[in-house]
Design an enzyme around this catalytic site. Structure first.
Site, PDB file in Angstrom:
ATOM      1  N   LYS A 225       0.819  -1.229   0.000  1.00 21.99           N
ATOM      2  CA  LYS A 225       0.000   0.000   0.000  1.00 21.99           C
ATOM      3  C   LYS A 225       0.843   1.266   0.000  1.00 21.99           C
ATOM      4  O   LYS A 225       2.041   1.236   0.285  1.00 21.99           O
ATOM      5  CB  LYS A 225      -0.969  -0.040   1.182  1.00 21.99           C
ATOM      6  CG  LYS A 225      -2.119  -1.015   0.885  1.00 21.99           C
ATOM      7  CD  LYS A 225      -3.315  -0.834   1.755  1.00 21.99           C
ATOM      8  CE  LYS A 225      -4.419  -1.764   1.239  1.00 21.99           C
ATOM      9  NZ  LYS A 225      -5.480  -1.955   2.210  1.00 21.99           N
ATOM     10  N   ARG A 259      -3.890  -9.834   4.884  1.00 24.72           N
ATOM     11  CA  ARG A 259      -4.343  -9.910   3.487  1.00 24.72           C
ATOM     12  C   ARG A 259      -3.180  -9.464   2.614  1.00 24.72           C
ATOM     13  O   ARG A 259      -2.768  -8.291   2.697  1.00 24.72           O
ATOM     14  CB  ARG A 259      -5.573  -9.005   3.319  1.00 24.72           C
ATOM     15  CG  ARG A 259      -6.201  -9.040   1.940  1.00 24.72           C
ATOM     16  CD  ARG A 259      -7.415  -8.110   1.892  1.00 24.72           C
ATOM     17  NE  ARG A 259      -8.031  -8.139   0.585  1.00 24.72           N
ATOM     18  CZ  ARG A 259      -7.603  -7.436  -0.464  1.00 24.72           C
ATOM     19  NH1 ARG A 259      -6.578  -6.630  -0.353  1.00 24.72           N
ATOM     20  NH2 ARG A 259      -8.218  -7.540  -1.624  1.00 24.72           N
TER      21      ARG A 259
HETATM   22  N1  HH2 Z   1      -7.568  -3.537   0.671  1.00 25.18           N
HETATM   23  C1  HH2 Z   1      -7.892  -3.588  -0.638  1.00 25.18           C
HETATM   24  C2  HH2 Z   1      -9.020  -4.294  -1.065  1.00 25.18           C
HETATM   25  N2  HH2 Z   1      -9.786  -4.966  -0.190  1.00 25.18           N
HETATM   26  N3  HH2 Z   1     -10.240  -5.653   2.027  1.00 25.18           N
HETATM   27  C3  HH2 Z   1      -9.945  -5.632   3.339  1.00 25.18           C
HETATM   28  N4  HH2 Z   1     -10.691  -6.288   4.214  1.00 25.18           N
HETATM   29  N5  HH2 Z   1      -8.855  -4.925   3.800  1.00 25.18           N
HETATM   30  C4  HH2 Z   1      -8.050  -4.221   2.978  1.00 25.18           C
HETATM   31  O1  HH2 Z   1      -7.093  -3.568   3.466  1.00 25.18           O
HETATM   32  C5  HH2 Z   1      -8.350  -4.224   1.577  1.00 25.18           C
HETATM   33  C6  HH2 Z   1      -9.479  -4.966   1.127  1.00 25.18           C
HETATM   34  C7  HH2 Z   1      -7.023  -2.885  -1.628  1.00 25.18           C
HETATM   35  O2  HH2 Z   1      -6.019  -3.737  -2.098  1.00 25.18           O
HETATM   36  P1  HH2 Z   1      -6.056  -4.531  -3.481  1.00 25.18           P
HETATM   37  O3  HH2 Z   1      -7.160  -5.540  -3.480  1.00 25.18           O
HETATM   38  O4  HH2 Z   1      -4.729  -5.089  -3.785  1.00 25.18           O
HETATM   39  O5  HH2 Z   1      -6.312  -3.416  -4.553  1.00 25.18           O
HETATM   40  P2  HH2 Z   1      -7.552  -3.014  -5.456  1.00 25.18           P
HETATM   41  O6  HH2 Z   1      -8.691  -2.681  -4.533  1.00 25.18           O
HETATM   42  O7  HH2 Z   1      -7.064  -1.841  -6.264  1.00 25.18           O
HETATM   43  O8  HH2 Z   1      -7.911  -4.195  -6.320  1.00 25.18           O
END
Ligand code: HH2
Length: 284
Positions: A225, A259
């Site tokens: 992040k 995660r």
């Molecule tokens: N962060 C993201 C997405 N979903 N869910 C939870 N519970 N906690 C988090 O910190 C979280 C989440 C963002 O990360 P990522 O899925 O890699 O990115 P994107 O939303 O751009 O697909």
């Protein structure tokens, strides 16, 4: 303060022991996730990625069909389902819980019918019908805090007491879920690192994990992040060392689930952490 590692997370077909930190592998079926250097909206590619995370030792996987990166445009429910369902169908038989990352009750309903074990909602199940939808099933839920929405959340996040406000929100969501019949053992909490938070807000929340964890088991998502980028000066593809450092600090402070994008590296780091803190984990 150590977390209560005697707890279990009840999610669909599974009861997940929280005696050691669990590794949730991220499967983004999106063309625009902040963390990916290439388009993974193709379900066949996403299934290959999910298989790899399982082989690397993920305890559970989290499938998302809509990016929540700052500024991300919304995706409609039918496109989100077209992306998620093939991956869910392919991964359901792998012997580990399959979580779906969505904010839409209509998507929740369909993925639960198709056997999703967990609903992970970055909106904290605040959309009308979300609480009722998860209550009508036996799924696990992850309730995350976000200020604003992905389109604008990083514009100018403001709190008078970030830890207090995030705690209050999570406690209020727990009350709403319990009132609808969702048992406490099904609920995981998440402070929402990077979701409507400045660098200092993120740091304050991570430092407060021992306090936040008194409400219930905590999931932390900090892999790659931007706060890691702010601290290290690294682009998204070069944030693994910083992400691992933050992840270890979080599990030391009681995080029950992490995660992550990099499952193999995370498992290695946790093995070493375990060897140094054996009283917290029996090594399984
Ligand atoms: N962060 C993201 C997405 N979903 N869910 C939870 N519970 N906690 C988090 O910190 C979280 C989440 C963002 O990360 P990522 O899925 O890699 O990115 P994107 O939303 O751009 O697909």
């Amino acid at each position: 303060m150590p977390a209560d590692r005697s707890l279990e997370w009840v999610c669909g077909r599974f009861r997940m022991s929280l005696k050691r930190p669990l590794v949730m592998g991220i499967v983004n079926v999106t063309p625009d996730s902040f963390s990916e250097r290439h388009d993974r909206a193709d379900p066949v590619e996403a299934i290959g990625w999910a298989e790899r995370l399982v082989a690397e030792g993920a305890d559970l996987i989290d499938i998302g069909g809509e990016s929540t990166r700052p500024g991300a445009p919304p995706v409609d429910a039918s496109l989100e389902l077209d992306r998620i369902l093939p991956v869910l169908e392919a991964m359901r038989g792998r012997g580990i819980p399959v979580s779906v990352d969505t904010r839409k009750p209509e998507v929740m309903r369909v993925v639960l019918e198709h056997g999703a074990d967990i609903i992970n909602d970055v909106g904290g199940l605040t959309a009308p019908g979300a609480v009722e939808t998860v209550a009508a099933s036996g799924c696990g839920v992850c309730v995350m805090h976000m200020q604003g929405d992905p389109a604008s959340m990083q514009n100018a996040p403001q709190y008078h007491d970030v830890v207090g406000q995030v705690s209050e929100f999570l406690a209020e969501r727990r009350a709403a879920l319990e009132a609808a019949g969702v048992s406490r053992a099904r609920i995981m909490f998440d402070p929402g690192i990077g979701f409507g938070k400045s660098l200092n807000h993120n740091l304050a929340l991570l430092r407060a994990l021992p306090v936040l964890g008194k409400m219930g088991p905590m999931l932390v998502g900090l892999s790659r992040k931007s706060f890691v980028g702010r601290l290290t000066g690294r682009d998204v593809g070069e944030r693994l060392p910083g992400s691992l450092a933050a992840m270890l600090a979080a599990v030391q402070d009681g995080a029950a689930v992490v995660r992550v994008h990099d499952v193999a590296a995370t498992r290695d780091a946790l093995k070493v952490w375990h060897a140094l803190t054996a009283e917290a984990w029996d090594g399984t």
